[in-house]
Design an enzyme around this catalytic site. Structure first.
Site, PDB file in Angstrom:
ATOM      1  N   ARG A   1      -2.346   7.816   4.353  1.00  0.00           N
ATOM      2  CA  ARG A   1      -2.162   6.879   3.022  1.00  0.00           C
ATOM      3  C   ARG A   1      -2.395   5.430   3.564  1.00  0.00           C
ATOM      4  NH1 ARG A   1       0.566   2.051   1.522  1.00  0.00           N
ATOM      5  NH2 ARG A   1       0.340   1.730  -0.715  1.00  0.00           N
ATOM      6  N   VAL A   2      -3.429   4.622   2.991  1.00  0.00           N
ATOM      7  CA  VAL A   2      -3.548   3.199   3.505  1.00  0.00           C
ATOM      8  C   VAL A   2      -3.615   2.535   2.316  1.00  0.00           C
ATOM      9  CG1 VAL A   2      -5.523   1.650   4.293  1.00  0.00           C
ATOM     10  CG2 VAL A   2      -5.336   4.015   5.142  1.00  0.00           C
ATOM     11  N   GLY A   3      -2.834   1.577   2.278  1.00  0.00           N
ATOM     12  CA  GLY A   3      -2.780   0.487   1.166  1.00  0.00           C
ATOM     13  C   GLY A   3      -3.706  -0.766   1.282  1.00  0.00           C
ATOM     14  N   ASP A   4      -3.309  -1.835   0.593  1.00  0.00           N
ATOM     15  CA  ASP A   4      -4.381  -2.926   0.497  1.00  0.00           C
ATOM     16  C   ASP A   4      -4.488  -3.680   1.605  1.00  0.00           C
ATOM     17  OD1 ASP A   4      -1.452  -3.662  -0.113  1.00  0.00           O
ATOM     18  OD2 ASP A   4      -2.322  -5.477  -0.757  1.00  0.00           O
TER      19      ASP A   4
ATOM     20  N   GLY B   1       0.386  -1.327  -2.999  1.00  0.00           N
ATOM     21  CA  GLY B   1      -0.958  -1.613  -2.469  1.00  0.00           C
ATOM     22  C   GLY B   1      -2.074  -0.775  -3.323  1.00  0.00           C
TER      23      GLY B   1
ATOM     24  N   THR C   1       5.838  -5.392   4.435  1.00  0.00           N
ATOM     25  CA  THR C   1       4.571  -6.067   4.688  1.00  0.00           C
ATOM     26  C   THR C   1       4.910  -7.402   5.232  1.00  0.00           C
ATOM     27  OG1 THR C   1       3.292  -4.729   3.307  1.00  0.00           O
ATOM     28  CG2 THR C   1       2.210  -6.697   3.685  1.00  0.00           C
TER      29      THR C   1
ATOM     30  N   THR D   1       1.684  -8.590  -0.838  1.00  0.00           N
ATOM     31  CA  THR D   1       2.507  -7.621  -0.231  1.00  0.00           C
ATOM     32  C   THR D   1       2.901  -6.682  -1.594  1.00  0.00           C
ATOM     33  OG1 THR D   1       4.546  -7.195   0.209  1.00  0.00           O
ATOM     34  CG2 THR D   1       4.399  -9.223  -0.636  1.00  0.00           C
ATOM     35  N   GLY D   2       3.023  -5.674  -1.714  1.00  0.00           N
ATOM     36  CA  GLY D   2       3.598  -4.820  -2.827  1.00  0.00           C
ATOM     37  C   GLY D   2       3.010  -3.570  -2.856  1.00  0.00           C
TER      38      GLY D   2
END
Lengths: 135, 174
Positions: A29-32, A55, A1, A52-53
């Protein structure tokens, strides 16, 4: 990210984040990153944040909005708010970091991992780049 | 008012001087410096914060050393899905995309969503279609692939085979 936050000479602030997500993530899959208020936020009343990280933890804590709320309703400084939210995420078992800037141009970064690729520049000539936590 | 500030990141994790070679350290710092210079060029000429963050992120998306754009990680199916977002602090306008597969710079697609659509978030094939309609730079999904990330996926699959759960979050790394 990857991400960036900025405060311009007109006093406005902005945030942007972009990612491939997690290696081996489930298809779909969707992160933050794309969740406004979790991995990306800009609000002239408080701050601009890019995260970042892991999510899932940043979504569940609404991390960027949590930092903004601590400033707006708790009167915390940007750095104190950013550190507090990273600590909460760490306690939940998540890991990662944020960069942020306040409307007065104050920069901040906070991360609960050994390192974070990061950099900052200011009109006064400041130019810093870091990778490891002890820099 | 001449004051401006730019902060960037390229991801966080278990970076240590033991895991990153001196050469890789230098390569990554140069890329971060290029991103700072791109955003600084906008801000120092009184450009907008939105233009500055887009410019800085696009540089990092184009660099193979970061998990975004060219150099992004693979999903479990062996393809690459990209997410991005951008937001303007004064107007609270925002644009975001998730699961896009064909736009060279996903941050530019997020900005197009913010400025040329009534929406905040577009996903998957709809986002890809909006990107084409917006005239953004299109690439094959393979453009985003790098050998380093392919090896990470293979290592993860081997480790996951041992754990019996291909989606065991603990065997993942971004």
């Amino acid at each position: 990210t990857v991400g960036a936050v900025a405060r311009d000479t007109s006093g406005n602030i902005a945030a942007a984040t972009s990612t491939g997500g997690l290696t081996g993530k489930r298809f779909g899959r969707v992160g933050d990153t794309a969740v406004i208020g979790a991995g990306t936020l800009a609000d002239i009343r408080t701050c601009a944040v890019s995260a970042t990280g892991a999510g899932e933890f940043y979504i569940r804590t609404a991390a960027a909005s949590a930092i903004a709320a601590r400033m707006r309703f708790g009167g915390e400084s940007l750095q104190v708010a950013a550190d507090a939210v990273q600590a909460e995420i760490r306690e939940m078992g998540g890991s990662g970091g944020v960069i942020a800037v306040a409307p007065d141009g104050t920069p901040a970064w906070s991360f609960n991992t050994p390192g974070m690729y990061r950099g900052r520049a200011r009109a006064d000539g400041t130019l810093e780049i870091g990778i490891y936590g002890d820099e | 008012m001449t004051d401006w500030t730019l902060v960037i990141h390229g991801g966080s994790g278990a970076m240590s001087r033991d895991t990153i070679s001196a050469e890789q350290d230098g390569v990554q710092r140069q890329a971060l410096s290029r991103a700072l210079q791109a955003g600084k060029a906008v801000l120092a000429s009184s450009g907008s914060a939105v233009d500055a963050v887009e410019a800085a992120v696009a540089v990092l998306e184009d660099d193979p050393g970061f998990n975004a754009g060219h150099g992004a990680v693979f999903n479990a199916a062996g393809s690459i899905e990209l997410d991005a977002a951008i937001m303007d602090g004064r107007t609270l306008e925002a644009g975001a995309v998730c699961g896009t597969t064909r736009t060279r710079n996903p941050v530019r697609l997020a900005r197009a969503v913010m400025e040329r659509s009534p929406h905040v978030l577009l996903q998957g094939s709809g986002a890809d279609e909006f990107s084409r309609d917006s005239g953004l730079d299109q690439v094959e999904n393979s453009y985003f692939e790098t050998d380093e990330r392919r090896m990470q996926l293979e290592r993860m699959r081997e480790r996951a085979a041992g754990s019996g759960d291909v989606f065991d979050i603990d065997v993942k790394f971004g």
